[in-house]
Design a protein around this motif. Structure first.
Motif, PDB file in Angstrom:
ATOM      1  N   UNK A  44     -41.278   4.259 -49.823  1.00 50.10           N
ATOM      2  CA  UNK A  44     -41.087   3.709 -51.166  1.00 50.10           C
ATOM      3  C   UNK A  44     -41.003   2.186 -51.140  1.00 50.10           C
ATOM      4  N   UNK A  45     -40.608   1.624 -50.000  1.00 48.34           N
ATOM      5  CA  UNK A  45     -40.512   0.177 -49.843  1.00 48.34           C
ATOM      6  C   UNK A  45     -41.033  -0.207 -48.467  1.00 48.34           C
TER       7      UNK A  45
ATOM      8  N   UNK B 113     -37.640   3.977 -41.859  1.00 51.50           N
ATOM      9  CA  UNK B 113     -36.194   4.200 -41.850  1.00 51.50           C
ATOM     10  C   UNK B 113     -35.831   4.970 -43.112  1.00 51.50           C
ATOM     11  N   UNK B 114     -35.073   6.046 -42.949  1.00 52.24           N
ATOM     12  CA  UNK B 114     -34.535   6.774 -44.083  1.00 52.24           C
ATOM     13  C   UNK B 114     -33.081   6.369 -44.219  1.00 52.24           C
ATOM     14  N   UNK B 115     -32.728   5.830 -45.373  1.00 56.42           N
ATOM     15  CA  UNK B 115     -31.408   5.258 -45.585  1.00 56.42           C
ATOM     16  C   UNK B 115     -30.867   5.698 -46.938  1.00 56.42           C
ATOM     17  N   UNK B 116     -29.695   5.200 -47.275  1.00 52.03           N
ATOM     18  CA  UNK B 116     -29.167   5.430 -48.613  1.00 52.03           C
ATOM     19  C   UNK B 116     -30.002   4.611 -49.607  1.00 52.03           C
ATOM     20  N   UNK B 117     -30.005   4.978 -50.888  1.00 58.35           N
ATOM     21  CA  UNK B 117     -30.790   4.199 -51.860  1.00 58.35           C
ATOM     22  C   UNK B 117     -30.324   2.750 -51.908  1.00 58.35           C
ATOM     23  N   UNK B 118     -31.286   1.833 -51.982  1.00 61.35           N
ATOM     24  CA  UNK B 118     -30.979   0.402 -52.044  1.00 61.35           C
ATOM     25  C   UNK B 118     -31.804  -0.242 -53.150  1.00 61.35           C
ATOM     26  N   UNK B 119     -31.218  -1.177 -53.852  1.00 59.98           N
ATOM     27  CA  UNK B 119     -31.953  -1.971 -54.844  1.00 59.98           C
ATOM     28  C   UNK B 119     -32.535  -3.176 -54.143  1.00 59.98           C
TER      29      UNK B 119
ATOM     30  N   UNK C 226     -33.385   3.517 -56.668  1.00 60.17           N
ATOM     31  CA  UNK C 226     -33.906   2.584 -55.678  1.00 60.17           C
ATOM     32  C   UNK C 226     -34.489   3.349 -54.505  1.00 60.17           C
ATOM     33  N   UNK C 227     -35.251   2.673 -53.662  1.00 62.28           N
ATOM     34  CA  UNK C 227     -35.912   3.364 -52.550  1.00 62.28           C
ATOM     35  C   UNK C 227     -34.933   3.849 -51.485  1.00 62.28           C
ATOM     36  N   UNK C 228     -35.309   4.968 -50.838  1.00 60.86           N
ATOM     37  CA  UNK C 228     -34.541   5.530 -49.731  1.00 60.86           C
ATOM     38  C   UNK C 228     -35.328   5.495 -48.434  1.00 60.86           C
ATOM     39  N   UNK C 229     -36.647   5.319 -48.522  1.00 60.08           N
ATOM     40  CA  UNK C 229     -37.484   5.251 -47.326  1.00 60.08           C
ATOM     41  C   UNK C 229     -38.114   3.870 -47.245  1.00 60.08           C
TER      42      UNK C 229
END
Length: 143
Positions: free
Chosen positions: A132-133, A70-76, A89-92
């Motif tokens: 990234x996560x 999932x490609x999303x907005x950056x999340x912590x 924070x990761x975006x993928x």
């Protein structure tokens, strides 16, 4: 021969005149400071576009398997993972499928916006991971 050289030289000079102001303007602009993404924790919903990639499974003799992301907005992420060594924070986010049913379920949503309820998430740690996560436990949320 001299005409060809003169023509090329004129072309290069014209290109430099056009490109130099654009480069100078780009250097003058300062990028806005990056803000960390909003936090995500267990039980929250993660939304974004679902992508599928074929990767080689190192455990099963190099067999090609589908990997969903999932490609999303950056999340912590929650502690101790935090920002995964990234500024925002990761975006993928890789979705780990635990069964063939989950893989089949995701296959029909590739290229579309989906939402998943996150039950377990961590920063990517294995070499060769494309995200990234990693979301190891999740469930699809119907809209």
């Amino acid at each position: 021969m001299t005409k060809l050289f003169a023509t090329r030289s004129a072309l290069v000079a014209t290109m430099l005149l056009l490109v130099t102001p654009a480069i100078a303007a780009q250097q003058d602009e300062e990028a806005p400071p990056s803000k960390p993404g909003k936090p995500i924790s267990t039980g929250e919903v993660l939304s974004g576009e679902l992508n599928a990639m074929k990767i080689r499974d190192a455990k099963n003799t190099g067999k090609r398997i589908a990997m969903y992301q999932i490609t999303s907005e950056p999340r912590r992420l929650p502690a101790p993972n935090g920002l995964c060594d990234l500024e925002t924070g990761p975006e993928t986010f890789q979705l780990v499928t635990s069964s063939d049913a989950q893989a089949t379920q995701l296959k029909s949503f590739v290229g579309k916006e989906i939402s998943v309820k996150v039950d377990e998430i961590a920063c990517a740690s294995d070499p060769g991971q494309m995200s990234e996560a990693v979301v190891t436990k999740w469930s699809l949320v119907r809209k």
